[in-house]
Design a protein around this motif. Structure first.
Motif, PDB file in Angstrom:
ATOM      1  N   MET A 162      -2.484  10.381 -17.178  1.00  0.00           N
ATOM      2  CA  MET A 162      -1.289  10.142 -17.991  1.00  0.00           C
ATOM      3  C   MET A 162      -0.516   8.952 -17.425  1.00  0.00           C
ATOM      4  O   MET A 162       0.297   9.107 -16.524  1.00  0.00           O
ATOM      5  CB  MET A 162      -0.396  11.390 -17.979  1.00  0.00           C
ATOM      6  N   THR A 163      -0.797   7.753 -17.966  1.00  0.00           N
ATOM      7  CA  THR A 163       0.020   6.603 -17.535  1.00  0.00           C
ATOM      8  C   THR A 163       1.134   6.347 -18.552  1.00  0.00           C
ATOM      9  O   THR A 163       1.983   5.509 -18.322  1.00  0.00           O
ATOM     10  CB  THR A 163      -0.813   5.305 -17.389  1.00  0.00           C
ATOM     11  N   ALA A 164       1.114   7.047 -19.694  1.00  0.00           N
ATOM     12  CA  ALA A 164       2.112   6.767 -20.737  1.00  0.00           C
ATOM     13  C   ALA A 164       3.522   6.988 -20.211  1.00  0.00           C
ATOM     14  O   ALA A 164       3.773   7.930 -19.460  1.00  0.00           O
ATOM     15  CB  ALA A 164       1.859   7.658 -21.947  1.00  0.00           C
ATOM     16  N   ASP A 172      11.674  10.922 -22.625  1.00  0.00           N
ATOM     17  CA  ASP A 172      12.003  12.314 -22.298  1.00  0.00           C
ATOM     18  C   ASP A 172      12.700  13.039 -23.439  1.00  0.00           C
ATOM     19  O   ASP A 172      12.652  14.256 -23.513  1.00  0.00           O
ATOM     20  CB  ASP A 172      12.869  12.362 -21.038  1.00  0.00           C
ATOM     21  N   ASN A 231      11.699  16.226 -25.162  1.00  0.00           N
ATOM     22  CA  ASN A 231      10.319  16.205 -25.632  1.00  0.00           C
ATOM     23  C   ASN A 231       9.495  17.143 -24.766  1.00  0.00           C
ATOM     24  O   ASN A 231       9.838  17.366 -23.600  1.00  0.00           O
ATOM     25  CB  ASN A 231       9.748  14.783 -25.543  1.00  0.00           C
ATOM     26  N   PRO A 232       8.415  17.679 -25.309  1.00  0.00           N
ATOM     27  CA  PRO A 232       7.553  18.519 -24.462  1.00  0.00           C
ATOM     28  C   PRO A 232       6.950  17.669 -23.349  1.00  0.00           C
ATOM     29  O   PRO A 232       6.694  16.472 -23.542  1.00  0.00           O
ATOM     30  CB  PRO A 232       6.471  18.998 -25.427  1.00  0.00           C
ATOM     31  N   ASP A 233       6.745  18.281 -22.201  1.00  0.00           N
ATOM     32  CA  ASP A 233       6.116  17.573 -21.085  1.00  0.00           C
ATOM     33  C   ASP A 233       4.604  17.782 -21.194  1.00  0.00           C
ATOM     34  O   ASP A 233       4.093  18.872 -20.949  1.00  0.00           O
ATOM     35  CB  ASP A 233       6.654  18.113 -19.757  1.00  0.00           C
ATOM     36  N   LEU A 288       1.965  16.425 -19.579  1.00  0.00           N
ATOM     37  CA  LEU A 288       1.218  16.634 -18.334  1.00  0.00           C
ATOM     38  C   LEU A 288       1.414  18.075 -17.843  1.00  0.00           C
ATOM     39  O   LEU A 288       0.454  18.739 -17.444  1.00  0.00           O
ATOM     40  CB  LEU A 288       1.670  15.616 -17.282  1.00  0.00           C
ATOM     41  N   GLY A 316      -1.153  11.954 -12.791  1.00  0.00           N
ATOM     42  CA  GLY A 316       0.079  11.484 -13.416  1.00  0.00           C
ATOM     43  C   GLY A 316       0.569  10.210 -12.746  1.00  0.00           C
ATOM     44  O   GLY A 316       0.058   9.800 -11.698  1.00  0.00           O
ATOM     45  N   ALA A 351       4.427   8.256 -11.762  1.00  0.00           N
ATOM     46  CA  ALA A 351       5.865   8.521 -11.694  1.00  0.00           C
ATOM     47  C   ALA A 351       6.574   7.252 -11.288  1.00  0.00           C
ATOM     48  O   ALA A 351       5.995   6.401 -10.606  1.00  0.00           O
ATOM     49  CB  ALA A 351       6.148   9.614 -10.676  1.00  0.00           C
ATOM     50  N   MET A 352       7.776   7.110 -11.749  1.00  0.00           N
ATOM     51  CA  MET A 352       8.584   5.951 -11.403  1.00  0.00           C
ATOM     52  C   MET A 352       9.834   6.474 -10.751  1.00  0.00           C
ATOM     53  O   MET A 352      10.545   7.278 -11.349  1.00  0.00           O
ATOM     54  CB  MET A 352       8.952   5.222 -12.689  1.00  0.00           C
ATOM     55  N   GLU A 353      10.070   6.063  -9.542  1.00  0.00           N
ATOM     56  CA  GLU A 353      11.265   6.552  -8.850  1.00  0.00           C
ATOM     57  C   GLU A 353      11.951   5.357  -8.196  1.00  0.00           C
ATOM     58  O   GLU A 353      11.294   4.416  -7.764  1.00  0.00           O
ATOM     59  CB  GLU A 353      10.895   7.562  -7.748  1.00  0.00           C
ATOM     60  N   ARG A 380      10.074  13.333  -4.317  1.00  0.00           N
ATOM     61  CA  ARG A 380      10.234  13.691  -5.729  1.00  0.00           C
ATOM     62  C   ARG A 380       8.887  13.710  -6.450  1.00  0.00           C
ATOM     63  O   ARG A 380       8.625  14.572  -7.284  1.00  0.00           O
ATOM     64  CB  ARG A 380      11.192  12.717  -6.424  1.00  0.00           C
ATOM     65  N   LYS A 440       7.033  16.746  -8.379  1.00  0.00           N
ATOM     66  CA  LYS A 440       6.568  16.557  -9.753  1.00  0.00           C
ATOM     67  C   LYS A 440       5.107  16.990  -9.879  1.00  0.00           C
ATOM     68  O   LYS A 440       4.722  17.662 -10.837  1.00  0.00           O
ATOM     69  CB  LYS A 440       6.688  15.063 -10.101  1.00  0.00           C
ATOM     70  N   ARG A 466       5.031  20.734  -9.809  1.00  0.00           N
ATOM     71  CA  ARG A 466       5.568  21.331 -11.032  1.00  0.00           C
ATOM     72  C   ARG A 466       4.601  21.172 -12.202  1.00  0.00           C
ATOM     73  O   ARG A 466       4.447  22.071 -13.019  1.00  0.00           O
ATOM     74  CB  ARG A 466       6.904  20.642 -11.347  1.00  0.00           C
ATOM     75  N   LYS A 467       3.947  19.998 -12.262  1.00  0.00           N
ATOM     76  CA  LYS A 467       3.069  19.726 -13.407  1.00  0.00           C
ATOM     77  C   LYS A 467       1.622  20.125 -13.126  1.00  0.00           C
ATOM     78  O   LYS A 467       0.757  19.947 -13.978  1.00  0.00           O
ATOM     79  CB  LYS A 467       3.156  18.239 -13.772  1.00  0.00           C
TER      80      LYS A 467
HETATM   81  N1  CTP Z   1       4.912  12.856 -18.793  1.00  0.00           N
HETATM   82  C1  CTP Z   1       4.416  13.655 -19.823  1.00  0.00           C
HETATM   83  N2  CTP Z   1       5.253  14.104 -20.805  1.00  0.00           N
HETATM   84  C2  CTP Z   1       6.583  13.834 -20.759  1.00  0.00           C
HETATM   85  C3  CTP Z   1       7.102  13.056 -19.716  1.00  0.00           C
HETATM   86  C4  CTP Z   1       6.229  12.569 -18.748  1.00  0.00           C
HETATM   87  O1  CTP Z   1       3.215  13.920 -19.843  1.00  0.00           O
HETATM   88  N3  CTP Z   1       7.357  14.295 -21.713  1.00  0.00           N
HETATM   89  C5  CTP Z   1       3.998  12.391 -17.749  1.00  0.00           C
HETATM   90  C6  CTP Z   1       3.949  10.896 -17.610  1.00  0.00           C
HETATM   91  O2  CTP Z   1       2.937  10.320 -18.396  1.00  0.00           O
HETATM   92  C7  CTP Z   1       3.671  10.725 -16.128  1.00  0.00           C
HETATM   93  C8  CTP Z   1       4.318  11.916 -15.480  1.00  0.00           C
HETATM   94  O3  CTP Z   1       4.459  12.877 -16.509  1.00  0.00           O
HETATM   95  O4  CTP Z   1       2.297  10.785 -15.839  1.00  0.00           O
HETATM   96  C9  CTP Z   1       5.636  11.680 -14.809  1.00  0.00           C
HETATM   97  O5  CTP Z   1       6.572  11.224 -15.703  1.00  0.00           O
HETATM   98  P1  CTP Z   1       8.151  11.104 -15.378  1.00  0.00           P
HETATM   99  O6  CTP Z   1       8.809  10.657 -16.602  1.00  0.00           O
HETATM  100  O7  CTP Z   1       8.346  10.326 -14.141  1.00  0.00           O
HETATM  101  O8  CTP Z   1       8.449  12.612 -15.016  1.00  0.00           O
HETATM  102  P2  CTP Z   1       9.643  13.491 -15.415  1.00  0.00           P
HETATM  103  O9  CTP Z   1       9.151  14.883 -15.209  1.00  0.00           O
HETATM  104  O10 CTP Z   1      10.131  13.089 -16.747  1.00  0.00           O
HETATM  105  O11 CTP Z   1      10.657  13.161 -14.264  1.00  0.00           O
HETATM  106  P3  CTP Z   1      12.157  12.648 -14.272  1.00  0.00           P
HETATM  107  O12 CTP Z   1      12.906  13.892 -14.226  1.00  0.00           O
HETATM  108  O13 CTP Z   1      12.201  11.836 -13.016  1.00  0.00           O
HETATM  109  O14 CTP Z   1      12.340  11.812 -15.506  1.00  0.00           O
END
Ligand code: CTP
Length: 406
Positions: free
Chosen positions: A278-280, A284, A309-311, A313, A327, A329-331, A338, A342, A345-346
């Motif tokens: 998941m690089t997309a 959120d 939005n649903p997560d 990953l 996955g 992540a950008m921090e 963090r 993540k 959690r995922k």
């Molecule tokens: N991702 C996903 N579905 C989402 C948001 C993120 O599948 N709704 C995936 C991204 O493609 C990425 C990973 O989760 O591989 C981390 O995304 P990130 O946005 O950094 O994680 P969040 O859980 O949204 O963390 P934050 O609270 O820092 O925004």
């Protein structure tokens, strides 16, 4: 010096740029390493370097537009295309444009169209031209077809060294190294038969028919992962949000808009998958209510209600099975900590952590500098690498976690 074992044929195309004067050194370096070189000089190149200097350095004739149509058993653009690698030195914006659009009106371009071997471009031009979106779009097109690029480098360029910035051609030794690497055996097909799903790019969350929430993700990282997996033999589905990159050949491309569409496409492709990357850059939130009609502006502040939005990953992680999940992540702070949380959690096998504020590696750049973070908090800092190299390392890490196949 890295000598070549056989005597591979290498085509050297010399473009019209000041850097054409370095072409004889490139030819000499390649011959020293055992390559059998063939040269083509464009009309513009011959304004900068003489045919005699090139033929002396190549120890053979130079293909030019003037002798293209001389009677011979096989046309020059075909004989010169039968090589193991091709390199374009002093690659100009004009040559890039011609190749990206399939032009064949001059010998260099017609030959490039006929080459089946790997092609390396070594551009040289001033920074304003190199960074122009038209040139960058042509570079992206060529990259999408598997062409490689070396440079341009930062530094002084131009006739009197008057230019400063990105645009200088790489040095002959670096060019010879890159050509040698192109001639090395193909990468291992260690992902033969492995089903890979990659998500890339941003999502767009429409508020009304003409306004959306999104982010500047270019999709380059995800496309690089998909292409590298394809080249290693995987069966690849690339699910991408709106980006300007063309569909790479040899894989399934699904174009989506919103996070909900991304979710549907990824979950259905992931059903039979062995690896999901998941690089997309998923938005959120989306609008709680999407207006069917364009909303006219009103006086004063407005409030937009957003809903998470649903997560995707995390959803994949809940039904992980034997699938490997990766996955990104950008921090901006406390990155490793963090990212490890993540990953836990995922339920991801690992996360590649990006730093959006680092120059040259942020959204849209050609390189990336990432840290691999595992759910247990252990991590590895990788050096700054091209996105393709990051993709190769990512796949090697993921491949180790795939169940052993019989
Ligand atoms: N991702 C996903 N579905 C989402 C948001 C993120 O599948 N709704 C995936 C991204 O493609 C990425 C990973 O989760 O591989 C981390 O995304 P990130 O946005 O950094 O994680 P969040 O859980 O949204 O963390 P934050 O609270 O820092 O925004």
């Amino acid at each position: 010096m890295n000598a070549l074992s056989a005597k591979p044929a290498v085509l050297v195309i010399v473009g019209g740029s000041m850097a054409a004067v370095k072409a004889p050194s490139v030819l000499r370096r390649l011959r020293e390493r055992g390559a059998d070189v063939r040269v083509i000089a464009t009309r513009a190149a011959l304004q900068f370097i003489t045919e005699l200097s090139l033929s002396t350095a190549a120890d053979g004739p130079v293909g030019t537009d003037d002798h293209w149509f001389e009677a011979r058993p096989d046309a020059l653009h075909l004989t010169h295309a039968r090589v193991e690698a091709a390199v374009v030195v002093g690659a100009s914006a004009e040559l890039l444009a011609g190749a990206a659009h399939g032009h064949a009106g001059e010998l260099a371009l017609a030959t490039l169209l006929s080459v089946r071997a790997p092609v390396l471009w070594v551009p040289a031009m001033n920074e304003a031209m190199w960074t122009n979106p038209a040139v960058q779009a042509n570079v992206s097109t060529l990259r999408g077809w598997g062409h490689r690029f070396l440079g341009p480098e930062e530094g002084a360029f131009g006739t009197r060294g008057e230019g400063q910035g990105v645009g200088r051609m790489s040095e002959p030794d670096a060019i010879a190294d890159a050509v040698t690497a192109l001639l090395s055996p193909a990468p291992p097909r260690d992902l033969e038969g492995v089903r890979v799903v990659v998500s890339a790019g941003p999502t767009r969350e429409y508020l009304d028919p003409v306004r959306f929430i999104s982010n500047p993700s270019s999709g380059k990282m995800g496309f690089a992962v998909a292409q590298a997996a394809r080249d290693r033999g995987a069966d690849v589905t690339l699910v991408t949000g709106p980006v300007t990159l063309p569909d790479p050949p040899g894989l399934r491309v699904v174009r989506i808009g919103s996070a909900l569409e991304l979710r549907d496409a990824v979950l259905s492709a992931a059903l039979g998958a062995d690896l999901v990357v998941m690089t997309a850059a998923v938005a959120d939130y989306r609008a709680s209510q999407q207006n069917g009609e364009k909303q006219a502006k009103v006086a004063g502040d407005v409030t937009v209600h957003l809903t998470p939005n649903p997560d995707i990953l995390a959803e994949l992680g809940r039904e992980k099975g034997r699938r490997v999940l990766v996955g990104f992540a950008m921090e901006t702070h406390a990155g490793v900590e963090r990212a490890a949380l993540k990953a836990q959690r995922k339920n991801a096998d690992f996360i590649l952590l990006n730093y959006p504020t680092r120059e040259g590696t942020a959204f849209g750049g050609e390189d990336n500098q990432v840290t691999l973070v595992r759910p247990d908090g252990s991590f590895e800092d990788w050096p700054r690498l091209s996105k393709r190299e990051v993709a190769e390392r990512l796949l090697s890490e993921a491949a180790r976690r795939l169940p052993v196949r019989t």
